[in-house]
Design a protein around this motif. Structure first.
Motif, PDB file in Angstrom:
ATOM      1  N   VAL A  24      40.757  51.451  35.964  1.00 41.64           N
ATOM      2  CA  VAL A  24      40.343  49.877  36.284  1.00 41.64           C
ATOM      3  C   VAL A  24      40.937  49.066  36.161  1.00 41.64           C
ATOM      4  N   PHE A  25      41.070  48.055  37.028  1.00 44.83           N
ATOM      5  CA  PHE A  25      42.194  47.243  37.023  1.00 44.83           C
ATOM      6  C   PHE A  25      41.618  45.795  36.981  1.00 44.83           C
ATOM      7  N   VAL A  26      41.842  44.780  35.951  1.00 40.55           N
ATOM      8  CA  VAL A  26      41.346  43.517  35.705  1.00 40.55           C
ATOM      9  C   VAL A  26      42.086  42.890  36.199  1.00 40.55           C
ATOM     10  N   LEU A  27      41.892  41.944  37.580  1.00 38.85           N
ATOM     11  CA  LEU A  27      42.419  41.081  38.903  1.00 38.85           C
ATOM     12  C   LEU A  27      42.527  39.793  38.202  1.00 38.85           C
ATOM     13  N   SER A  28      43.546  38.811  38.331  1.00 37.84           N
ATOM     14  CA  SER A  28      42.980  37.819  38.229  1.00 37.84           C
ATOM     15  C   SER A  28      45.053  36.803  37.714  1.00 37.84           C
ATOM     16  N   PRO A  29      44.400  35.551  38.422  1.00 36.04           N
ATOM     17  CA  PRO A  29      45.659  34.870  38.135  1.00 36.04           C
ATOM     18  C   PRO A  29      46.431  34.879  35.972  1.00 36.04           C
ATOM     19  N   PRO A  30      47.402  34.523  36.416  1.00 33.91           N
ATOM     20  CA  PRO A  30      47.662  34.096  34.643  1.00 33.91           C
ATOM     21  C   PRO A  30      46.620  33.356  33.989  1.00 33.91           C
ATOM     22  N   ARG A  31      46.983  33.204  32.684  1.00 35.31           N
ATOM     23  CA  ARG A  31      46.667  32.384  32.353  1.00 35.31           C
ATOM     24  C   ARG A  31      44.881  31.830  32.371  1.00 35.31           C
ATOM     25  N   SER A  32      44.351  33.178  32.738  1.00 32.36           N
ATOM     26  CA  SER A  32      42.399  33.097  33.000  1.00 32.36           C
ATOM     27  C   SER A  32      41.703  33.917  32.409  1.00 32.36           C
ATOM     28  N   GLY A  33      42.600  33.834  30.935  1.00 33.36           N
ATOM     29  CA  GLY A  33      41.479  34.494  29.683  1.00 33.36           C
ATOM     30  C   GLY A  33      41.805  36.342  29.859  1.00 33.36           C
ATOM     31  N   PRO A  58      48.191  46.611  26.537  1.00 33.68           N
ATOM     32  CA  PRO A  58      48.960  45.368  26.703  1.00 33.68           C
ATOM     33  C   PRO A  58      49.433  45.299  28.272  1.00 33.68           C
ATOM     34  N   GLU A  59      49.608  44.607  28.807  1.00 35.72           N
ATOM     35  CA  GLU A  59      50.360  44.439  30.163  1.00 35.72           C
ATOM     36  C   GLU A  59      51.104  45.024  30.443  1.00 35.72           C
ATOM     37  N   ASP A 115      44.089  49.029  33.328  1.00 36.77           N
ATOM     38  CA  ASP A 115      45.241  47.878  33.291  1.00 36.77           C
ATOM     39  C   ASP A 115      45.270  46.526  34.043  1.00 36.77           C
ATOM     40  N   LYS A 116      45.462  45.756  33.177  1.00 36.20           N
ATOM     41  CA  LYS A 116      45.110  44.334  33.344  1.00 36.20           C
ATOM     42  C   LYS A 116      47.116  43.658  33.145  1.00 36.20           C
ATOM     43  N   THR A 117      46.955  43.134  34.491  1.00 41.78           N
ATOM     44  CA  THR A 117      48.856  42.454  34.466  1.00 41.78           C
ATOM     45  C   THR A 117      48.179  41.238  35.407  1.00 41.78           C
ATOM     46  N   PRO A 118      48.307  40.408  35.266  1.00 42.99           N
ATOM     47  CA  PRO A 118      48.215  39.674  36.452  1.00 42.99           C
ATOM     48  C   PRO A 118      48.549  39.378  37.083  1.00 42.99           C
ATOM     49  N   TYR A 127      37.247  47.739  39.980  1.00 42.18           N
ATOM     50  CA  TYR A 127      37.823  46.308  39.942  1.00 42.18           C
ATOM     51  C   TYR A 127      37.592  45.657  39.251  1.00 42.18           C
ATOM     52  N   ILE A 128      37.421  44.301  38.204  1.00 43.66           N
ATOM     53  CA  ILE A 128      37.014  43.556  37.289  1.00 43.66           C
ATOM     54  C   ILE A 128      37.743  41.920  37.983  1.00 43.66           C
ATOM     55  N   HIS A 129      37.049  41.105  38.952  1.00 41.42           N
ATOM     56  CA  HIS A 129      37.613  40.435  39.454  1.00 41.42           C
ATOM     57  C   HIS A 129      37.444  39.172  38.084  1.00 41.42           C
TER      58      HIS A 129
END
Length: 438
Positions: free
Chosen positions: A149-158, A176-177, A252-255, A276-278
């Motif tokens: 699973v990938f968490v996709l977001s810009p940095p500083r999005s929680g 962690p990232e 894996d969450k790495t902005p 994918y989680i946006h």
């Protein structure tokens, strides 16, 4: 039992002196209670966070330092060593203060817009500051890795809060990232993240191996270094990591993955039908958080500093990242894609975690909505100490989920400050993720 001020003062002084050995500062005087941490000692915002995390670690207690660092909705500009000591003593002797339930906060009046808004021409110039993507990595030799699973977001999005919440589910492994998907090979990753700015970004992979194998940091680093020396593909490293997970899903969450569509596509190369989680946050909230965090110093994909203001840089990162994510989403079947907003998570944590569990086909677990418990299991303790956690260090400022964080930016920012490209994309995202404008 009352905690003595002298005992706390000794710990605070010890922590600050340890930090002085690791940061770039001209401070050479003898440390005193009256010394100002910014003006005299030379602390940055990240140094503040490292200090308070280390204090909590040595005390073995959650203090709730957010209240010390914020006044009337704004971060304080400076604090004396004595103020830190007094605050800590007060919280230790009155522990109910650190765990008080946040009160409902009325939505503040929006701030007035200031400065010029960004244009498409600005965005075009800004994209030239991002390092070009290297050649794609090869699929793992044994075939595609199991689903991740990938968490996709810009940095500083929680994303750190979301990552730690997901880590509370025993069916998931949310480290962690990792900063792995961005590279074709482990030696390329080492070369790009080598040095003072990148060292912390490499620690997430180390911490992950420590957790899955019950290894020491030295053992984990030895394995990674062997992969780097042989130039193994990052896909093979993911395979090695997943071997220790059993039936758990890797998250894996790495902005910075969102900085390039080519990076995102590599997930499809390496994994079998990944999910994918946006994660979306209102751009003004992301901009405000970016400015508070002095994040540019932790951006390895930025080739050089720019002439843009920090708020403009933050806005263009929000715009560029979400554009890339939404472009990539067009290539992914709907059943493998889920959009969620930071605003909804902090206002309805149980409902949103239940929704994400349904999406990932795992059972909901109550621990998911208590992200500030069990630091070791959730890997918020870093490799050598908590202040070296790969991710948002400001996570450690809090003691529980704070709904007011969704709208605090309104005291300082306004949608009127946003450029037309950002507003256009925001209106599109609003149709995908309800209540982003809570």
């Amino acid at each position: 039992m009352t905690v003595a001020t002298s005992d706390v003062e000794a710990i605070v002084f010890e922590v600050i002196e340890e930090l002085l050995d690791t940061i770039d500062t001209d401070f050479e005087d003898e440390l005193s209670s009256s010394a100002l941490l910014v003006a005299d000692v030379g602390f940055s915002s990240i140094d503040f966070v490292q200090m308070i995390v280390s204090i909590e670690e040595k005390l073995g207690a959650k203090i709730g330092f957010q209240d010390m660092l914020m006044s009337d909705g704004k971060y304080v500009e400076d604090l004396s060593v004595g103020q830190v000591v007094d605050f800590t003593v007060n919280r230790l002797n009155n522990p109910q203060l650190a765990v008080a339930t946040p009160e409902a906060v009325a939505t503040p009046e929006p701030a007035a817009a200031t400065g010029p808004t960004i244009t498409e021409q600005d965005v075009s110039v800004f994209t030239t500051l991002i390092k070009p993507r290297q050649a794609a990595g090869a699929p793992p030799a044994a075939g595609k890795n199991p689903r991740a699973v990938f968490v996709l977001s810009p940095p500083r999005s929680g994303s750190t809060l979301l990552r730690v919440m997901l880590a509370g589910n025993p069916a998931l492994f949310a480290p962690p990232e990792l900063h792995v998907l961005s590279y074709a090979s482990m030696d390329e990753r080492r070369a790009d993240l080598d040095g003072e700015r990148g060292d912390q970004l490499r620690e997430g992979a180390v911490r992950s191996l420590m957790q899955t194998r019950d290894w020491s940091a030295e053992q984990a680093r030895d394995l990674i270094e062997s992969y780097e020396a042989r130039g193994e593909s990052t896909g093979e490293f993911y395979a090695q990591l997943q071997q220790g997970l059993g039936q758990r899903l890797l998250v894996d969450k790495t902005p910075t993955y969102a900085f390039s569509v080519d990076i995102l596509r590599q997930a499809e190369t390496f994994f079998d039908n990944p999910l994918y989680i946006h994660l979306v946050r209102h751009p003004c909230g992301m901009i405000r958080s970016y400015e508070e965090s002095d994040l540019t110093r932790m951006m390895p994909l930025m080739m050089k500093s720019s002439a843009f203001s920090s708020s403009a840089v933050a806005e263009m990162i929000w715009l560029m990242s979400n554009r890339n994510i939404m472009q990539f989403s067009q290539q992914i079947p709907a059943e493998r894609w889920c959009a969620v907003s930071y605003e909804n998570i902090v206002n309805d944590p149980q409902g949103q975690m239940g929704r994400l569990c349904d999406f990932m086909d795992v059972d909901y677990h109550e621990d998911m909505i208590h992200p500030y418990s069990d630091n070791n299991a959730r890997m918020t303790d870093g490799v050598d100490n908590s202040s070296k956690m790969s991710g948002d260090l400001k996570f450690h400022l809090h003691s529980q989920i704070d709904p007011a964080a969704a709208t605090r930016w309104r005291q300082f920012c306004s949608e009127a400050m946003l450029g037309e490209p950002t507003l256009d994309l925001l209106s599109t995202i609003d149709t995908e993720v309800a209540r982003i404008r809570v």
